[in-house]
Design an enzyme around this catalytic site. Sequence first.
Site, PDB file in Angstrom:
ATOM      1  N   ASP A   1      12.336  36.978   2.444  1.00 29.35           N
ATOM      2  CA  ASP A   1      13.730  36.549   2.350  1.00 29.35           C
ATOM      3  C   ASP A   1      14.078  36.287   0.888  1.00 29.35           C
ATOM      4  OD1 ASP A   1      15.850  35.153   4.620  1.00 29.35           O
ATOM      5  OD2 ASP A   1      16.140  34.669   2.494  1.00 29.35           O
ATOM      6  N   ILE A   2      15.257  36.702   0.480  1.00 26.45           N
ATOM      7  CA  ILE A   2      15.668  36.569  -0.923  1.00 26.45           C
ATOM      8  C   ILE A   2      15.906  35.098  -1.298  1.00 26.45           C
ATOM      9  CG2 ILE A   2      18.190  36.751  -0.677  1.00 26.45           C
ATOM     10  CD1 ILE A   2      18.073  38.875  -2.933  1.00 26.45           C
TER      11      ILE A   2
ATOM     12  N   ASN B   1      18.739  33.660  14.597  1.00 29.60           N
ATOM     13  CA  ASN B   1      20.131  33.181  14.591  1.00 29.60           C
ATOM     14  C   ASN B   1      20.999  34.238  15.255  1.00 29.60           C
ATOM     15  OD1 ASN B   1      19.510  30.824  13.124  1.00 29.60           O
ATOM     16  ND2 ASN B   1      19.579  31.947  11.195  1.00 29.60           N
TER      17      ASN B   1
ATOM     18  N   GLY C   1      24.690  30.422  12.330  1.00 30.21           N
ATOM     19  CA  GLY C   1      24.127  30.663  11.006  1.00 30.21           C
ATOM     20  C   GLY C   1      23.756  32.113  10.742  1.00 30.21           C
ATOM     21  N   GLN C   2      24.086  33.015  11.680  1.00 30.99           N
ATOM     22  CA  GLN C   2      23.772  34.424  11.412  1.00 30.99           C
ATOM     23  C   GLN C   2      24.732  34.962  10.358  1.00 30.99           C
ATOM     24  OE1 GLN C   2      23.862  37.105  14.808  1.00 30.99           O
ATOM     25  NE2 GLN C   2      22.837  38.741  13.663  1.00 30.99           N
TER      26      GLN C   2
ATOM     27  N   HIS D   1      17.098  40.479  13.421  1.00 27.75           N
ATOM     28  CA  HIS D   1      15.971  40.076  12.582  1.00 27.75           C
ATOM     29  C   HIS D   1      15.401  38.779  13.098  1.00 27.75           C
ATOM     30  CE1 HIS D   1      19.630  38.299  10.787  1.00 27.75           C
ATOM     31  NE2 HIS D   1      18.866  37.256  10.463  1.00 27.75           N
TER      32      HIS D   1
ATOM     33  N   HIS E   1      13.258  35.451  11.630  1.00 27.10           N
ATOM     34  CA  HIS E   1      12.726  34.740  10.473  1.00 27.10           C
ATOM     35  C   HIS E   1      11.330  34.234  10.828  1.00 27.10           C
ATOM     36  CE1 HIS E   1      16.700  33.974   8.376  1.00 27.10           C
ATOM     37  NE2 HIS E   1      17.140  34.223   9.593  1.00 27.10           N
TER      38      HIS E   1
HETATM   39  P1  5GP Z   1      20.630  35.079   9.006  1.00 25.10           P
HETATM   40  O1  5GP Z   1      21.345  33.949   8.311  1.00 25.10           O
HETATM   41  O2  5GP Z   1      21.588  36.222   9.319  1.00 25.10           O
HETATM   42  O3  5GP Z   1      19.822  34.665  10.190  1.00 25.10           O
HETATM   43  O4  5GP Z   1      19.556  35.601   7.976  1.00 25.10           O
HETATM   44  C1  5GP Z   1      19.832  36.500   6.953  1.00 25.10           C
HETATM   45  C2  5GP Z   1      18.829  36.230   5.871  1.00 25.10           C
HETATM   46  O5  5GP Z   1      18.882  37.334   4.980  1.00 25.10           O
HETATM   47  C3  5GP Z   1      19.109  34.974   5.035  1.00 25.10           C
HETATM   48  O6  5GP Z   1      18.021  34.063   5.157  1.00 25.10           O
HETATM   49  C4  5GP Z   1      19.275  35.512   3.602  1.00 25.10           C
HETATM   50  O7  5GP Z   1      18.673  34.674   2.622  1.00 25.10           O
HETATM   51  C5  5GP Z   1      18.594  36.875   3.683  1.00 25.10           C
HETATM   52  N1  5GP Z   1      19.146  37.858   2.769  1.00 25.10           N
HETATM   53  C6  5GP Z   1      20.466  38.075   2.485  1.00 25.10           C
HETATM   54  N2  5GP Z   1      20.596  39.094   1.612  1.00 25.10           N
HETATM   55  C7  5GP Z   1      19.328  39.520   1.334  1.00 25.10           C
HETATM   56  C8  5GP Z   1      18.822  40.561   0.490  1.00 25.10           C
HETATM   57  O8  5GP Z   1      19.555  41.305  -0.184  1.00 25.10           O
HETATM   58  N3  5GP Z   1      17.479  40.709   0.447  1.00 25.10           N
HETATM   59  C9  5GP Z   1      16.627  39.903   1.173  1.00 25.10           C
HETATM   60  N4  5GP Z   1      15.325  40.137   1.041  1.00 25.10           N
HETATM   61  N5  5GP Z   1      17.078  38.927   1.987  1.00 25.10           N
HETATM   62  C10 5GP Z   1      18.415  38.739   2.058  1.00 25.10           C
END
Ligand code: 5GP
Length: 117
Positions: A35-36, A90, A96-97, A103, A105
């Site tokens: 994760d970034i 999420n 929080g998605q 995906h 985590h």
């Molecule tokens: P969500 O919030 O949709 O469950 O998770 C999306 C995740 O993607 C977040 O934790 C966010 O930090 C990660 N993310 C967003 N943009 C990027 C990216 O460009 N590269 C990587 N490796 N992770 C990302």
Amino acid sequence: MAGEPQSDCLFCKIVAGEIPATVVRKTDRTLAFRDIAPKAPVHVLVIPHAHYPNAAALADAEPDIAGELLAEAGRVAADEGVEDYRLIFNTGAGAGQTVFHAHVHVLGGTSMTERMV
Ligand code: 5GP
Ligand code: ZN
């Protein structure tokens, strides 16, 4: 067709290699990368190559790949040396998605008992 890449999807672009990511595992059908913005010492995302908007939609359409996603999440944890870890899916902006490509985590490397995410 269901599962086809979406041109406006960040994770489809990572699967296609159009956006770089730190990949830790790869199969024919899944990709795991860091994760970034990590929320724990180990924070890896495992995604299907195929585009589905969330994990339940993936499981509905492609249960085999959904199972592989979970198995890969466990392998990521093992590779990272964490026995205790949390898997989070999420689903929906209100939960929080932020990326609408399925995906999971994988979070670990610290005590997870006090944490929501
Ligand atoms: P969500 O919030 O949709 O469950 O998770 C999306 C995740 O993607 C977040 O934790 C966010 O930090 C990660 N993310 C967003 N943009 C990027 C990216 O460009 N590269 C990587 N490796 N992770 C990302
Ligand atoms: Zn996508």
